[in-house]
Design a protein around this motif. Structure first.
Motif, short mmCIF file in Angstrom:
data_model
loop_
_atom_site.label_atom_id
_atom_site.label_comp_id
_atom_site.label_asym_id
_atom_site.label_seq_id
_atom_site.Cartn_x
_atom_site.Cartn_y
_atom_site.Cartn_z
N ALA A 103 -6.83 0.02 4.17
CA ALA A 103 -6.53 1.45 4.32
C ALA A 103 -6.19 1.69 5.78
O ALA A 103 -6.92 1.27 6.67
CB ALA A 103 -7.72 2.30 3.89
N GLY A 104 -5.07 2.36 6.00
CA GLY A 104 -4.64 2.67 7.36
C GLY A 104 -4.65 4.17 7.59
O GLY A 104 -4.31 4.95 6.70
N TRP A 108 -6.44 8.50 4.93
CA TRP A 108 -6.06 7.10 5.02
C TRP A 108 -5.15 6.76 3.85
O TRP A 108 -5.22 7.40 2.80
CB TRP A 108 -7.31 6.22 4.97
CG TRP A 108 -8.27 6.49 6.09
CD1 TRP A 108 -9.05 7.61 6.25
CD2 TRP A 108 -8.55 5.65 7.19
NE1 TRP A 108 -9.80 7.50 7.40
CE2 TRP A 108 -9.52 6.30 8.00
CE3 TRP A 108 -8.09 4.40 7.59
CZ2 TRP A 108 -10.01 5.74 9.16
CZ3 TRP A 108 -8.59 3.83 8.74
CH2 TRP A 108 -9.54 4.50 9.52
N GLN A 109 -4.31 5.75 4.02
CA GLN A 109 -3.44 5.36 2.92
C GLN A 109 -3.18 3.87 2.93
O GLN A 109 -3.43 3.19 3.92
CB GLN A 109 -2.11 6.12 2.95
CG GLN A 109 -1.16 5.68 4.04
CD GLN A 109 0.17 6.41 3.94
OE1 GLN A 109 0.22 7.62 3.72
NE2 GLN A 109 1.26 5.68 4.12
N MET A 110 -2.66 3.39 1.81
CA MET A 110 -2.23 2.00 1.70
C MET A 110 -0.81 1.89 2.25
O MET A 110 -0.10 2.90 2.33
CB MET A 110 -2.29 1.56 0.23
CG MET A 110 -3.71 1.47 -0.31
SD MET A 110 -3.77 0.87 -2.02
CE MET A 110 -3.45 2.39 -2.95
N PRO A 111 -0.39 0.68 2.61
CA PRO A 111 0.98 0.51 3.10
C PRO A 111 1.99 0.92 2.04
O PRO A 111 1.82 0.62 0.85
CB PRO A 111 1.06 -0.99 3.38
CG PRO A 111 -0.36 -1.42 3.60
CD PRO A 111 -1.17 -0.56 2.68
N GLU A 159 -5.40 3.21 13.07
CA GLU A 159 -6.64 2.49 12.75
C GLU A 159 -6.48 1.88 11.36
O GLU A 159 -5.65 2.34 10.57
CB GLU A 159 -7.84 3.45 12.67
CG GLU A 159 -8.22 4.16 13.93
CD GLU A 159 -9.37 5.13 13.67
OE1 GLU A 159 -10.38 4.71 13.05
OE2 GLU A 159 -9.24 6.29 14.06
N TRP A 160 -7.32 0.91 11.06
CA TRP A 160 -7.34 0.37 9.70
C TRP A 160 -8.74 -0.15 9.39
O TRP A 160 -9.55 -0.39 10.29
CB TRP A 160 -6.29 -0.74 9.54
CG TRP A 160 -6.62 -2.03 10.22
CD1 TRP A 160 -6.39 -2.34 11.53
CD2 TRP A 160 -7.25 -3.17 9.64
NE1 TRP A 160 -6.84 -3.61 11.80
CE2 TRP A 160 -7.36 -4.15 10.66
CE3 TRP A 160 -7.73 -3.46 8.36
CZ2 TRP A 160 -7.93 -5.40 10.43
CZ3 TRP A 160 -8.29 -4.71 8.14
CH2 TRP A 160 -8.38 -5.66 9.16
N LYS A 161 -9.00 -0.31 8.10
CA LYS A 161 -10.28 -0.85 7.65
C LYS A 161 -10.13 -1.36 6.22
O LYS A 161 -9.18 -1.02 5.52
CB LYS A 161 -11.39 0.20 7.73
CG LYS A 161 -11.14 1.47 6.91
CD LYS A 161 -12.23 2.50 7.18
CE LYS A 161 -11.94 3.83 6.51
NZ LYS A 161 -12.96 4.83 6.80
N TRP A 162 -11.08 -2.20 5.81
CA TRP A 162 -11.17 -2.66 4.42
C TRP A 162 -12.14 -1.73 3.70
O TRP A 162 -13.21 -1.43 4.22
CB TRP A 162 -11.69 -4.09 4.35
CG TRP A 162 -10.81 -5.13 4.97
CD1 TRP A 162 -11.08 -5.87 6.08
CD2 TRP A 162 -9.53 -5.57 4.51
NE1 TRP A 162 -10.05 -6.73 6.36
CE2 TRP A 162 -9.07 -6.56 5.40
CE3 TRP A 162 -8.70 -5.21 3.44
CZ2 TRP A 162 -7.85 -7.22 5.24
CZ3 TRP A 162 -7.48 -5.85 3.30
CH2 TRP A 162 -7.08 -6.84 4.18
#
Length: 160
Positions: free
Chosen positions: A26-27, A38-41, A128-131
């Protein structure tokens, strides 16, 4: 839906990028005006561009992920559609589209977290990003995309 109706929707690919533990990327968008969203690519498909090629290009642009760290697991059989909210119609994509029609992929990321590079492209989309657990994704996205995210999570359930 007629071809004329389909033409009102921007062709797009989306990717549920998952790690070895089945968590999804998620970015957080740089241009996020809606708070903690947040969203997926995802991104547009160029005219005549192959969907697989578009998906790999978007992943490279948005995450810096290299093809050797990617394994395509699945693709949803049907496009998913969403409409932009009325206040955004006519403002995005030169006012040409009322929403998007998206082809969604499930892709395993086999690299290390250090292989993710949000600055790999000259115009980064995420700051930013995270799992995260896939079931959390629909509540993390802007409200008008939640039904799409629910369909994506359901469509790939059991394949992570």
């Amino acid at each position: 839906m007629t071809e004329q109706d389909r033409a009102k929707y921007r062709p797009c690919v989306g990717v549920m990028l998952v790690n070895g533990e089945g968590q999804a990327f998620a970015g957080k968008r740089i241009d996020n005006k809606e708070g903690d969203r947040w969203q997926m690519p995802q991104g547009g498909v160029d005219p005549g561009e192959d969907l697989d090629v578009a998906m790999l290009r978007e992943l490279a642009e948005e995450t810096g992920a290299k093809p050797q760290h990617l394994q395509i697991l699945d693709r949803l059989p049907d496009e998913l559609f969403y409409d932009l909210p009325a206040d955004l119609q006519g403002k995005l994509w030169g006012g040409r589209y009322v929403g998007q029609r998206q082809t969604w992929y499930l892709v395993r990321f086999t690299g290390a977290d250090s292989d993710i590079d949000l600055d790999a492209h000259k115009h980064p989309e995420f700051c930013e990003w995270k799992w995260v657990a896939p079931d959390l994704l629909p509540e993390m996205i802007v409200p008008f995309k939640r039904d799409i995210y629910r369909a994506v999570v359901e469509g790939f359930r059991g394949k992570l």
